[in-house]
Design an enzyme around this catalytic site. Structure first.
Site, mmCIF file in Angstrom:
data_model
loop_
_atom_site.group_PDB
_atom_site.id
_atom_site.type_symbol
_atom_site.label_atom_id
_atom_site.label_comp_id
_atom_site.label_asym_id
_atom_site.label_seq_id
_atom_site.Cartn_x
_atom_site.Cartn_y
_atom_site.Cartn_z
ATOM 1 N N LYS A 3 0.594 -1.118 -0.363
ATOM 2 C CA LYS A 3 0.359 0.537 0.003
ATOM 3 C C LYS A 3 0.905 0.981 0.177
ATOM 4 O O LYS A 3 0.899 1.990 -0.872
ATOM 5 C CB LYS A 3 -0.469 0.346 1.802
ATOM 6 C CG LYS A 3 -1.494 0.750 0.713
ATOM 7 C CD LYS A 3 -2.802 0.883 2.134
ATOM 8 C CE LYS A 3 -3.809 -0.128 2.071
ATOM 9 N NZ LYS A 3 -5.402 0.242 3.214
ATOM 10 N N LYS A 7 2.511 -3.930 10.932
ATOM 11 C CA LYS A 7 1.424 -3.957 11.916
ATOM 12 C C LYS A 7 1.170 -4.861 12.678
ATOM 13 O O LYS A 7 1.838 -5.366 13.327
ATOM 14 C CB LYS A 7 -0.176 -5.230 10.563
ATOM 15 C CG LYS A 7 -1.137 -4.575 10.597
ATOM 16 C CD LYS A 7 -1.776 -3.162 10.274
ATOM 17 C CE LYS A 7 -3.170 -3.131 10.158
ATOM 18 N NZ LYS A 7 -3.803 -1.886 9.554
HETATM 19 P P1 NAD Z 1 -15.635 2.224 10.805
HETATM 20 O O1 NAD Z 1 -15.762 0.813 12.150
HETATM 21 O O2 NAD Z 1 -16.151 3.669 11.429
HETATM 22 O O3 NAD Z 1 -16.942 1.321 9.652
HETATM 23 C C1 NAD Z 1 -17.752 0.071 10.197
HETATM 24 C C2 NAD Z 1 -18.655 0.356 8.877
HETATM 25 O O4 NAD Z 1 -19.084 -0.895 8.331
HETATM 26 C C3 NAD Z 1 -19.744 0.658 9.790
HETATM 27 O O5 NAD Z 1 -20.787 1.397 9.588
HETATM 28 C C4 NAD Z 1 -20.616 -1.021 10.948
HETATM 29 O O6 NAD Z 1 -21.994 -0.667 11.086
HETATM 30 C C5 NAD Z 1 -20.618 -1.029 8.804
HETATM 31 N N1 NAD Z 1 -20.305 -2.174 9.015
HETATM 32 C C6 NAD Z 1 -19.833 -3.568 9.831
HETATM 33 N N2 NAD Z 1 -19.857 -4.967 9.667
HETATM 34 C C7 NAD Z 1 -21.413 -4.950 8.841
HETATM 35 C C8 NAD Z 1 -21.933 -5.716 8.249
HETATM 36 N N3 NAD Z 1 -21.758 -7.240 8.373
HETATM 37 N N4 NAD Z 1 -22.479 -5.574 6.631
HETATM 38 C C9 NAD Z 1 -22.251 -3.998 6.324
HETATM 39 N N5 NAD Z 1 -21.955 -2.667 7.146
HETATM 40 C C10 NAD Z 1 -21.488 -3.674 8.157
HETATM 41 O O7 NAD Z 1 -14.640 1.683 10.067
HETATM 42 P P2 NAD Z 1 -13.532 2.154 9.407
HETATM 43 O O8 NAD Z 1 -12.734 3.203 9.628
HETATM 44 O O9 NAD Z 1 -14.937 3.082 8.510
HETATM 45 O O10 NAD Z 1 -13.074 0.887 8.338
HETATM 46 C C11 NAD Z 1 -14.178 0.549 7.605
HETATM 47 C C12 NAD Z 1 -13.061 -0.070 6.582
HETATM 48 O O11 NAD Z 1 -12.166 0.369 5.962
HETATM 49 C C13 NAD Z 1 -11.908 -0.972 7.300
HETATM 50 O O12 NAD Z 1 -12.340 -2.618 6.621
HETATM 51 C C14 NAD Z 1 -11.748 -0.745 7.897
HETATM 52 O O13 NAD Z 1 -10.045 -2.148 7.434
HETATM 53 C C15 NAD Z 1 -10.457 0.115 6.338
HETATM 54 N N6 NAD Z 1 -9.796 0.812 6.344
HETATM 55 C C16 NAD Z 1 -9.980 1.897 7.291
HETATM 56 C C17 NAD Z 1 -9.167 2.862 7.444
HETATM 57 C C18 NAD Z 1 -9.487 4.624 8.269
HETATM 58 O O14 NAD Z 1 -8.065 5.672 8.019
HETATM 59 N N7 NAD Z 1 -10.243 4.398 8.724
HETATM 60 C C19 NAD Z 1 -8.400 2.782 6.402
HETATM 61 C C20 NAD Z 1 -7.758 2.148 5.414
HETATM 62 C C21 NAD Z 1 -8.591 0.844 5.836
#
Ligand code: NAD
Length: 427
Positions: free
Chosen positions: A103, A115
């Site tokens: 990445k 990680k």
């Molecule tokens: P978050 O916890 O803020 O949001 C996750 C969302 O997914 C929530 O709305 C939750 O209700 C929903 N969710 C969970 N299970 C679900 C299901 N079975 N069906 C539908 N929706 C579901 O998390 P985030 O930080 O927004 O991260 C989301 C994704 O993005 C993850 O895969 C994370 O690894 C990836 N990501 C996040 C970041 C970051 O900086 N926040 C960076 C890189 C990647």
């Protein structure tokens, strides 16, 4: 070792580490690299296991197990999140550290991949217990951590407050302030403007570029978003601001559809009041599978791993899939989507906005000069667009999926750095 990679429309048991190795091997073969490159890249350089004893509020001592995996540092210090989760495994941490190497390399950041994870359930811990765990963890990791060595950041169930305790502990051990040791910090102690929104924003920049390439106007474009958390809600706001219609949205408690589009501010308000975007008053309730198969121009999976499975992929009716989540598409689904002409923007590209602004945060800490939010967003856009174009051009040239192209771009950069450093043996 088999590990569970999340739950979703279909619970899957996949070995993430093996999937990642396969992706790297394919890229090494396609680039015709010397065997030494895969020999080094196929496993992390160092995996440290730690045990962190914490005095719990009731006086008994619990010993928490955790790992930090440092995959490769040919391009710069190890970089990657630290998660607190009851199901973390060492294989999961190793795979995620490997993905971080690539990445960072796709974005051209001067970092390697790392990680970490601790087996614990922070939802059942008090603030005091969490602080003692965070400080104890930093004490255990300090010998292999530092602004020029390994720079952790927030991940699942860790947050700016946890980063602040860990920065403070590291600074106390060194006897001077070292803000550059962690990113994702609170603004008051060296956090960066724009860091919180960076992942959703970065994903939107890549989706906009993809729409440009396919000749899809943003105004009126239909967008479906799975997950309305940090990444998904920011993506919804930004696309709505540009005139796109958010026609479907969902979270872990429900999904909703409205052909004319929904206002993300109203969705956020509804979620604040009811705990979910499901049941949005003017929308129609739909299932997660229906959401993923909504007819739209852009689908953004922003929830969990393994959501777009082989079973779901055959019915996907989006032209572009922008992976804000890590690992939302299974390898089998990838093949189906490519054959059906869906342009998938892979996670190592589309979800790299967070680590890119982490890089900006670290640069600001090292120089002591802080940027405005506008400056951060402009630099993020430049970095995401540049990375998108490099990967898109490679995918067009070779007629391969964007994911394969992204791995080729990344693996080549890491291999070139290893070669010039003399790691790959005599030329
Ligand atoms: P978050 O916890 O803020 O949001 C996750 C969302 O997914 C929530 O709305 C939750 O209700 C929903 N969710 C969970 N299970 C679900 C299901 N079975 N069906 C539908 N929706 C579901 O998390 P985030 O930080 O927004 O991260 C989301 C994704 O993005 C993850 O895969 C994370 O690894 C990836 N990501 C996040 C970041 C970051 O900086 N926040 C960076 C890189 C990647």
């Amino acid at each position: 070792m088999e590990i569970k990679c999340g739950t979703g429309t279909e619970e899957l048991t996949l070995n993430c580490f093996e999937i990642c190795r396969r992706q790297v091997k394919e890229a090494c073969d396609a680039l015709d690299l010397e065997p030494a490159a895969y020999e080094i890249l196929k496993q992390p350089r160092r995996v440290m296991e730690v045990a962190v004893p914490v005095i719990m509020d009731d006086g008994h001592v619990r010993n928490f197990v955790g790992w930090r995996s440092q995959h490769n540092d040919a391009l710069g210090p190890f970089k990657g999140g630290l998660r607190f989760h009851p199901d973390v495994t060492v294989d999961e941490v190793k795979a995620l550290s490997m993905w971080m190497t690539f990445k960072c390399a796709v974005l051209g950041l001067p970092y390697g991949g790392g990680k970490g994870g601790v087996r614990c359930d922070p939802r059942g811990m008090s603030r005091g217990e969490l602080e003692r765990l965070s400080r104890g963890l930093m004490g255990a990791l300090a010998p292999i951590t530092g602004p020029e060595r390994d720079i952790p950041a927030p991940d699942v169930y860790t947050n700016p407050q946890i980063m602040a305790w860990m920065v403070d502990e590291f600074s106390r051990l060194r006897d001077y302030n070292s803000f550059g040791v962690m990113t994702g910090k609170p603004l008051l102690i060296g956090g960066s403007a724009g860091r919180n929104e960076a992942t959703g924003r970065g994903c939107v920049y890549t989706c906009l570029e993809a729409m440009k390439q396919l000749g899809i106007p943003v105004a009126g474009a239909r967008v479906a978003i799975q997950g309305f958390g940090n990444a998904g809600s920011v993506a919804a706001h930004l696309l709505h601001q540009r005139g796109a219609r958010i026609v479907a949205v969902g979270d872990s408690c429900g999904s909703t559809f409205q052909a004319g589009g929904m206002d993300p501010a109203a969705l956020a308000d509804h979620k604040r009041r009811t705990g979910t975007v499901g049941g949005f008053p003017t929308g129609t309730p739909i299932t997660t599978e229906q959401l993923l198969q909504t007819e739209c121009e852009v689908l953004i999976p922003a929830a969990l791993e393994n959501q777009l499975t082989a079973r779901v992929a055959g019915g996907v009716r989006a032209r572009i899939v922008g992976e804000a989540a890590n690992g939302p598409t299974t390898p089998e689904a990838d093949v189906i989507l490519f054959d059906r002409g869906v342009l998938v923007l892979p996670d190592i590209l589309a979800s790299a906005g967070g680590v890119t602004v982490s890089y900006f945060e670290w640069s600001q800490n090292l120089s002591g000069y802080y940027w405005s939010e506008q400056e951060v967003n402009q630099k993020l856009e430049w970095a995401m667009v540049r990375a998108f174009r490099t990967v898109y051009d490679m995918s067009q040239e070779r007629r391969i999926p964007m994911r394969s192209a992204a791995f080729m771009v990344a693996v080549k950069r890491v291999a070139d750095a290893m070669r010039v450093r003399g790691w790959l043996g005599p030329a």
